[in-house]
Write an enzyme that holds these catalytic residues in place. Sequence first.
Site, PDB file in Angstrom:
ATOM      1  N   TYR A  99       0.831  -1.205   0.000  1.00  0.00           N
ATOM      2  CA  TYR A  99       0.000   0.000   0.000  1.00  0.00           C
ATOM      3  C   TYR A  99       0.866   1.256   0.000  1.00  0.00           C
ATOM      4  O   TYR A  99       1.925   1.306   0.636  1.00  0.00           O
ATOM      5  CB  TYR A  99      -0.926   0.029   1.208  1.00  0.00           C
ATOM      6  CG  TYR A  99      -2.065  -0.966   1.159  1.00  0.00           C
ATOM      7  CD1 TYR A  99      -2.308  -1.754   0.037  1.00  0.00           C
ATOM      8  CD2 TYR A  99      -2.910  -1.119   2.251  1.00  0.00           C
ATOM      9  CE1 TYR A  99      -3.351  -2.671   0.011  1.00  0.00           C
ATOM     10  CE2 TYR A  99      -3.965  -2.022   2.241  1.00  0.00           C
ATOM     11  CZ  TYR A  99      -4.175  -2.803   1.112  1.00  0.00           C
ATOM     12  OH  TYR A  99      -5.210  -3.696   1.108  1.00  0.00           O
ATOM     13  N   SER A 124     -13.902  -4.033  -0.328  1.00  0.00           N
ATOM     14  CA  SER A 124     -14.775  -3.345  -1.288  1.00  0.00           C
ATOM     15  C   SER A 124     -16.256  -3.565  -0.952  1.00  0.00           C
ATOM     16  O   SER A 124     -17.039  -3.960  -1.816  1.00  0.00           O
ATOM     17  CB  SER A 124     -14.494  -3.815  -2.721  1.00  0.00           C
ATOM     18  OG  SER A 124     -15.089  -2.942  -3.665  1.00  0.00           O
ATOM     19  N   PRO A 125     -16.665  -3.291   0.276  1.00  0.00           N
ATOM     20  CA  PRO A 125     -18.050  -3.549   0.673  1.00  0.00           C
ATOM     21  C   PRO A 125     -19.081  -2.689  -0.053  1.00  0.00           C
ATOM     22  O   PRO A 125     -20.258  -3.054  -0.127  1.00  0.00           O
ATOM     23  CB  PRO A 125     -18.056  -3.254   2.179  1.00  0.00           C
ATOM     24  CG  PRO A 125     -16.923  -2.300   2.369  1.00  0.00           C
ATOM     25  CD  PRO A 125     -15.871  -2.735   1.394  1.00  0.00           C
ATOM     26  N   LEU A 126     -18.640  -1.546  -0.606  1.00  0.00           N
ATOM     27  CA  LEU A 126     -19.558  -0.685  -1.359  1.00  0.00           C
ATOM     28  C   LEU A 126     -19.322  -0.772  -2.863  1.00  0.00           C
ATOM     29  O   LEU A 126     -19.860   0.024  -3.624  1.00  0.00           O
ATOM     30  CB  LEU A 126     -19.425   0.768  -0.891  1.00  0.00           C
ATOM     31  CG  LEU A 126     -19.692   1.044   0.589  1.00  0.00           C
ATOM     32  CD1 LEU A 126     -19.630   2.539   0.869  1.00  0.00           C
ATOM     33  CD2 LEU A 126     -21.027   0.474   1.019  1.00  0.00           C
ATOM     34  N   GLY A 135     -16.773  -0.059  -4.832  1.00  0.00           N
ATOM     35  CA  GLY A 135     -16.244   1.160  -5.440  1.00  0.00           C
ATOM     36  C   GLY A 135     -17.195   2.337  -5.397  1.00  0.00           C
ATOM     37  O   GLY A 135     -17.108   3.240  -6.242  1.00  0.00           O
ATOM     38  N   GLY A 184     -23.089   3.138  -2.478  1.00  0.00           N
ATOM     39  CA  GLY A 184     -23.066   4.248  -1.523  1.00  0.00           C
ATOM     40  C   GLY A 184     -23.937   5.422  -1.904  1.00  0.00           C
ATOM     41  O   GLY A 184     -23.664   6.557  -1.493  1.00  0.00           O
TER      42      GLY A 184
END
Length: 323
Positions: A53, A211-213, A215, A219
């Site tokens: 990262y 990536s629960p949303l 991208g 949301g």
Amino acid sequence: MEFTHLGRTGLTVSRICLGTMNFGPLTSEEDSHAIMDAAHEKGINFFDTANVYGRSVGKGATEEIVGRWFAKSPANREKTVLATKLYGDMDEWPNEGKLSALNIRRALDASLKRLQTDYIDLYQFHHVDRATPWDEIWQAMEVAVQQGKILYAGSSNFAGWHIAQAQAAAKERHFTGLVSEQSIYNLIVRDVEREVLPAAQEYGLGVIPWSPLQGGLLGGVIRKENEGVRRTEGRAKEALEKLRPQIEQYEAFAEELGYEPGDVALAWLLHQPAVTGPIVGPRTMEQLESAVRAVDVKLDDKALAKLDEIFPGYKTSPEDYAW
């Protein structure tokens, strides 16, 4: 904040995991430190990072930002269940990536230095390494555990059979093996329901969805577009056009429930079997506030059924495709 055990372990973690991938490339160090401070204030004790990262500003930069935050106060480290990962190449020279015993040793020591800590709670394999035998991987991890450098091992982006293979090899060595799996999982992308989730349940792994949303598609993207707050481009725009009818239904249903779309998406994950908690990667303090709200969202069977109707999932294999 609610807490749970990570898989079959006795390790207690928050049901929201703070993802740090934006720290450095998109979020300044000052703001990153403020977000981590706020996360602790809100009861989030589970932080996730990775050695690669910080790519656009330099691999390892995110771990360094977290490390300098730890250096500010011993309490920052003591209150944090720290997870990081290895696998990706950190340099072009041979043995600077994957899961060889050599790279595990080098990558671990490098992460410890960047993070300014003497141990990592959860050391995760960022991807499956098909070229390295599990006996070699587990031997290297056993040494790291004996040295006190790591406590638990986890996987990321593994198939169900990779989990089974890893656990079988660990059992032969009388080693704990994997305790978690980090996979992409959300209302739109539900492929892990076929085999990864069943494997995680069988072997006692806690699932940590990334990536629960999807991208930002879950949301409130359409509402934000209509309000001029957000404009989608490239792949996100293509995905939105493909899924627009479903997302319109979804946003309308979230409004009917009285919640923000992103809160519903995170809450849905918290209702799924084997899920420990989703990884949220806030770029701003406002996004962190939104993620924490999801813990208080309770979805009844009727609401869960409606979400399955909008975004159909999968049955466990082989029933998903055979009798």
